[in-house]
Motif scaffolding. Structure first.
Motif, mmCIF file in Angstrom:
data_model
loop_
_atom_site.group_PDB
_atom_site.id
_atom_site.type_symbol
_atom_site.label_atom_id
_atom_site.label_comp_id
_atom_site.label_asym_id
_atom_site.label_seq_id
_atom_site.Cartn_x
_atom_site.Cartn_y
_atom_site.Cartn_z
ATOM 1 N N ASP A 1 1.385 6.861 -6.716
ATOM 2 C CA ASP A 1 0.462 7.953 -7.030
ATOM 3 C C ASP A 1 0.722 9.472 -6.553
ATOM 4 O O ASP A 1 0.527 10.248 -7.678
ATOM 5 N N ARG B 1 0.814 -1.117 -0.012
ATOM 6 C CA ARG B 1 -0.029 -0.104 0.058
ATOM 7 C C ARG B 1 0.820 1.022 0.024
ATOM 8 O O ARG B 1 0.657 2.306 -0.700
ATOM 9 N N TYR C 1 2.115 2.159 -3.354
ATOM 10 C CA TYR C 1 1.117 2.657 -4.368
ATOM 11 C C TYR C 1 0.901 3.829 -4.035
ATOM 12 O O TYR C 1 0.697 4.736 -4.966
#
Length: 224
Positions: A127, A120, A123
């Motif tokens: 982003d 996570r 990610y």
């Protein structure tokens, strides 16, 4: 010669019935260990764990310990099971395999959660990197100097838009077939009935000279 089929005993019938309905078993504290030796090997991990937690006041490890060892080897591998036995032997300790199974399962779940957290975070970083890149690309776009005739900005000019629309409408009207027909009719009418308009002065009033020419000049009379 026909062999006579052995009639099952009442105990055998009870064991078969218990095996067929093993998913419904709970507290087996009053059941003999000999019977449990035949019944519990047919349980799944969840079913055996349910029986362990439901049974109160009795240790089932004499029957279930070897079953939990098999589940441990099947779930986590034989090498891990051998490593656990080696460590217990080195430390001169002994643990029930059901407790070892629960501890190992908890460790695996925690490791999976940590791995998911790391994924996570990766990610999120990706982003954030993409968003910062988009902001940089947008900041490098040159400003648009063209004036917009349809927006509320410094280039918005209502008078120009109105005059252009009126000119376009007037040109389309003059080019229409109806106007052409009216012009042709008027031209033909002028050619058939020519007329001379009286001369008018710049003020729009007929001049005196033109009025005198329309009247007859009377001869002057002599007075004696």
């Amino acid at each position: 010669m026909h062999l006579k089929r052995k009639v099952p005993s009442l105990v055998d019938l009870c064991v078969r019935t218990a095996i067929d309905n093993v998913r419904y078993l709970g507290d087996v504290g009053e059941t003999d260990l000999d019977l449990l030796e035949h019944i519990l090997p047919h349980c799944t991990v969840d079913q055996l764990m349910h029986i362990e937690n439901s049974t109160v006041g009795r240790d089932l490890s004499p029957v279930t310990d070897k079953l939990w060892k098999k589940f441990y080897e099947k779930q986590f591998g034989t090498e891990n099971a051998n490593l656990v036995m080696k460590r217990m032997k080195q430390n001169n300790a002994s643990f029930k395999w059901v407790k070892l199974y629960e501890a190992k399962l908890k460790d695996v779940e925690e490791a999976q959660n940590k791995s998911l957290d790391r994924i996570r975070q990766l990610y999120k970083k990706e982003d954030a990197r993409r968003q910062s890149r988009q902001v940089q690309l947008c900041s490098k776009v040159p400003p648009n100097n063209k004036r917009s005739y349809w927006g509320n900005g410094p280039g918005y000019n209502v008078s120009n838009v109105k005059s252009n629309l009126m000119k376009k409408a007037k040109i389309e009207f003059l080019k229409s077939q109806e106007v052409r027909n009216m012009a042709a009719v008027k031209k033909n009418a002028i050619q058939r009935h020519p007329c001379v308009s009286p001369f008018k002065s710049p003020s729009g009033i007929p001049s005196k000279g033109s009025a005198s020419t329309s009247k007859q000049v009377k001869p002057s009379e002599r007075r004696f």
